[in-house]
Write an enzyme that holds these catalytic residues in place. Structure first.
Site, PDB file in Angstrom:
ATOM      1  N   CYS A 179       3.049 -10.125  17.611  1.00  0.00           N
ATOM      2  CA  CYS A 179       1.714  -9.694  17.221  1.00  0.00           C
ATOM      3  C   CYS A 179       0.811 -10.911  17.019  1.00  0.00           C
ATOM      4  CB  CYS A 179       1.808  -8.888  15.931  1.00  0.00           C
ATOM      5  SG  CYS A 179       0.253  -8.158  15.425  1.00  0.00           S
ATOM      6  N   PRO A 180      -0.385 -10.887  17.526  1.00  0.00           N
ATOM      7  CA  PRO A 180      -1.119  -9.782  18.139  1.00  0.00           C
ATOM      8  C   PRO A 180      -1.087  -9.791  19.670  1.00  0.00           C
ATOM      9  CG  PRO A 180      -2.660 -11.531  17.680  1.00  0.00           C
ATOM     10  CD  PRO A 180      -1.290 -12.029  17.250  1.00  0.00           C
TER      11      PRO A 180
END
Length: 85
Positions: free
Chosen positions: A24-25
């Site tokens: 992430c992201p």
């Protein structure tokens, strides 16, 4: 929140994104870019290994209005099918 999980082998997809090994992201950012390249109604298949990706893609679908058609987990790998709105 009720979810429908479908067999990803039964749904036709138009583009595939390999986000395995990314955290992430990055899977979300790459999916956003890939969805922008699709036409409305087309389906993106995303493969990811980030354990937080299930929650992330559910939130992303809710925020953007792009339906998350399914998500399936096989071992440590997740497969998502997301349709461009």
């Amino acid at each position: 929140m009720s979810e429908t999980v479908l067999d990803t082998e039964m749904i036709e997809f138009h583009k595939e994104l390999d986000a395995r090994g990314l955290n992430c992201p990055l899977p979300i950012l790459k999916a956003k870019k890939a969805l922008a390249e699709l036409e409305s109604g087309q389906v993106l298949r995303i493969m990811a290994t980030d354990p937080g990706s299930v929650r992330d893609f559910q939130a992303f679908a809710k925020q953007t209005g792009n339906p998350l058609l399914s998500h399936v987990q096989h071992g440590r790998e997740f497969t998502f099918l997301m349709q461009r709105k």
